[in-house]
Design an enzyme around this catalytic site. Structure first.
Site, PDB file in Angstrom:
ATOM      1  N   ASP A  85       0.861  -1.174   0.000  1.00 42.08           N
ATOM      2  CA  ASP A  85       0.000   0.000   0.000  1.00 42.08           C
ATOM      3  C   ASP A  85       0.902   1.230   0.000  1.00 42.08           C
ATOM      4  O   ASP A  85       2.119   1.119   0.204  1.00 42.08           O
ATOM      5  CB  ASP A  85      -0.885  -0.002   1.262  1.00 42.08           C
ATOM      6  CG  ASP A  85      -1.738   1.246   1.378  1.00 42.08           C
ATOM      7  OD1 ASP A  85      -2.318   1.675   0.355  1.00 42.08           O
ATOM      8  OD2 ASP A  85      -1.821   1.827   2.482  1.00 42.08           O
ATOM      9  N   SER A  86       0.285   2.392  -0.154  1.00 41.97           N
ATOM     10  CA  SER A  86       1.054   3.638  -0.096  1.00 41.97           C
ATOM     11  C   SER A  86       1.558   3.904   1.320  1.00 41.97           C
ATOM     12  O   SER A  86       2.495   4.679   1.497  1.00 41.97           O
ATOM     13  CB  SER A  86       0.160   4.793  -0.547  1.00 41.97           C
ATOM     14  OG  SER A  86      -1.026   4.816   0.230  1.00 41.97           O
ATOM     15  N   GLY A 121      -3.381   8.773  -3.622  1.00 43.77           N
ATOM     16  CA  GLY A 121      -4.734   9.168  -4.067  1.00 43.77           C
ATOM     17  C   GLY A 121      -4.809  10.408  -4.918  1.00 43.77           C
ATOM     18  O   GLY A 121      -5.809  10.634  -5.597  1.00 43.77           O
ATOM     19  N   CYS A 127      -4.371  -1.415  -1.793  1.00 44.51           N
ATOM     20  CA  CYS A 127      -4.566   0.023  -1.947  1.00 44.51           C
ATOM     21  C   CYS A 127      -5.565   0.182  -3.083  1.00 44.51           C
ATOM     22  O   CYS A 127      -5.349  -0.342  -4.183  1.00 44.51           O
ATOM     23  CB  CYS A 127      -3.237   0.685  -2.307  1.00 44.51           C
ATOM     24  SG  CYS A 127      -3.379   2.415  -2.765  1.00 44.51           S
ATOM     25  N   GLU A 163      -6.245   8.729   9.740  1.00 41.75           N
ATOM     26  CA  GLU A 163      -4.869   8.623  10.257  1.00 41.75           C
ATOM     27  C   GLU A 163      -4.714   9.338  11.589  1.00 41.75           C
ATOM     28  O   GLU A 163      -3.914   8.942  12.428  1.00 41.75           O
ATOM     29  CB  GLU A 163      -3.865   9.169   9.233  1.00 41.75           C
ATOM     30  CG  GLU A 163      -3.714   8.218   8.081  1.00 41.75           C
ATOM     31  CD  GLU A 163      -2.444   8.409   7.248  1.00 41.75           C
ATOM     32  OE1 GLU A 163      -1.544   9.149   7.668  1.00 41.75           O
ATOM     33  OE2 GLU A 163      -2.385   7.791   6.174  1.00 41.75           O
ATOM     34  N   CYS A 203     -11.541   2.712  -0.244  1.00 42.83           N
ATOM     35  CA  CYS A 203     -10.262   3.252   0.201  1.00 42.83           C
ATOM     36  C   CYS A 203      -9.900   2.509   1.479  1.00 42.83           C
ATOM     37  O   CYS A 203     -10.753   2.287   2.340  1.00 42.83           O
ATOM     38  CB  CYS A 203     -10.382   4.750   0.465  1.00 42.83           C
ATOM     39  SG  CYS A 203      -8.905   5.464   1.222  1.00 42.83           S
ATOM     40  N   HIS A 250      -8.475   3.347   4.059  1.00 44.38           N
ATOM     41  CA  HIS A 250      -8.601   4.084   5.326  1.00 44.38           C
ATOM     42  C   HIS A 250     -10.037   4.095   5.870  1.00 44.38           C
ATOM     43  O   HIS A 250     -10.242   4.315   7.048  1.00 44.38           O
ATOM     44  CB  HIS A 250      -8.167   5.536   5.136  1.00 44.38           C
ATOM     45  CG  HIS A 250      -6.689   5.725   5.078  1.00 44.38           C
ATOM     46  ND1 HIS A 250      -5.914   5.170   4.092  1.00 44.38           N
ATOM     47  CD2 HIS A 250      -5.835   6.392   5.906  1.00 44.38           C
ATOM     48  CE1 HIS A 250      -4.640   5.511   4.304  1.00 44.38           C
ATOM     49  NE2 HIS A 250      -4.578   6.249   5.394  1.00 44.38           N
TER      50      HIS A 250
HETATM   51  N1  DGL Z   1      -4.352   3.553   0.399  1.00 42.12           N
HETATM   52  C1  DGL Z   1      -5.002   4.548  -0.425  1.00 42.12           C
HETATM   53  C2  DGL Z   1      -6.249   3.936  -1.080  1.00 42.12           C
HETATM   54  O1  DGL Z   1      -6.768   2.930  -0.651  1.00 42.12           O
HETATM   55  C3  DGL Z   1      -5.360   5.783   0.366  1.00 42.12           C
HETATM   56  C4  DGL Z   1      -4.177   6.610   0.820  1.00 42.12           C
HETATM   57  C5  DGL Z   1      -3.438   7.300  -0.305  1.00 42.12           C
HETATM   58  O2  DGL Z   1      -3.992   8.219  -0.949  1.00 42.12           O
HETATM   59  O3  DGL Z   1      -2.297   6.955  -0.525  1.00 42.12           O
HETATM   60  O4  DGL Z   1      -6.720   4.447  -2.050  1.00 42.12           O
END
Ligand code: DGL
Length: 264
Positions: free
Chosen positions: A9-10, A42, A73, A152, A184, A186
């Site tokens: 993931d990011s 994102g 992600c 977060e 997403c 999060h």
């Molecule tokens: N993990 C990203 C997603 O699921 C969200 C966070 C980001 O923008 O890096 O899209």
């Protein structure tokens, strides 16, 4: 069978996916890579996200000999999945198909909502997949970028979070969808305030839960399930390990130890 499953993931968001993977596949080894040096994904272009995703996939395949790749992600799944699938011979699981499959299996699915980052919504990946799977459904997609920062911060019960949810989801409250895809990584943290805002008639679809179900089936079908011992996880990041461990706990639902910093 003993080879690990690669998950990336990011940053910390994909830990909400890893949490479900550990719950459903307790005997597996996982290598989780959070690209914290380049987060957020994102807001970035498809080209950039595809390049980042390939660099990570290359690293996990060559250095960790992964048996499967989970793109934990939604943004990377929306933008880079076709390229990853073209290059790598191992199975690559993204977030979109599992969610769409779940929606298609619902008894009531005339109206469907999708929320995600700007990149995910702009890509149209969810919309296209839903149009194929549920052609008669009315689909509405909305980017909700601020929810990433609120998750977060751990601001689940704060008035500001309720206000932001109310602002983004106002059209859904007036006309509630049968299902809302939390597109997403999060957003599962904010399931409670999102659910209370929309009411009980909307089913919330969690991409981590759905993807873990698909991975579970895939390891069985391909005969690569590891059944020995308990799950093992290696955490890798491309920037500050302490920050990742601190913020990531809420997403994983437990402590994070031994995070290593790597360069791709
Ligand atoms: N993990 C990203 C997603 O699921 C969200 C966070 C980001 O923008 O890096 O899209």
């Amino acid at each position: 069978m003993d080879r690990p499953i690669g998950v990336f993931d990011s940053g910390v968001g994909g830990l909400s996916v890893l949490r479900e993977l550990i719950r459903m596949l307790p005997g597996e080894r996982f290598v989780y890579l959070g690209d914290t040096a380049r987060v957020p994904y994102g807001t970035k272009s498809g080209e950039t996200i595809t390049r980042y995703s390939m660099e990570i996939a290359n690293y996990l395949v060559t250095r960790h000999d992964i048996k499967m790749l989970v793109v934990a992600c939604n943004t990377a799944s929306s933008l880079a999945l076709p390229s990853l699938r073209k290059i790598y011979k191992i199975p690559v699981v993204g977030m979109i198909d599992p969610c769409v499959r779940r929606v298609a299996a619902l008894a009531k699915r005339e109206a469907i909502g999708v929320i995600g980052t700007s990149g995910t919504i702009r890509s149209g990946a969810y919309e296209q997949a839903l149009r194929l799977a549920v052609p008669k459904a009315r689909i509405r997609c909305r980017p909700c970028p601020l929810l990433v920062s609120l998750a977060e911060e751990g601001w689940v019960e704060k008035p500001v979070t309720r206000d932001v949810i109310a602002e983004y989801l106002a059209p859904f409250r007036e006309d509630p969808p049968d299902a809302l895809i939390l597109g997403c990584t999060h957003y599962p943290i904010l399931k409670k305030p999102i659910g209370s805002f929309l009411g009980n008639d909307t089913v919330l679809i969690d991409s981590g839960e759905e993807a873990a179900r698909v991975v579970d089936t895939l390891v069985s079908e391909s005969g690569v399930r590891r059944n020995r011992g308990s799950s093992e996880v290696r955490f890798l990041v491309t920037d500050d390990p302490e920050h990742f461990a601190r913020v990531g706990e809420a997403f994983l639902g437990g402590g994070i130890a031994d995070v290593a910093s790597v360069s791709l």
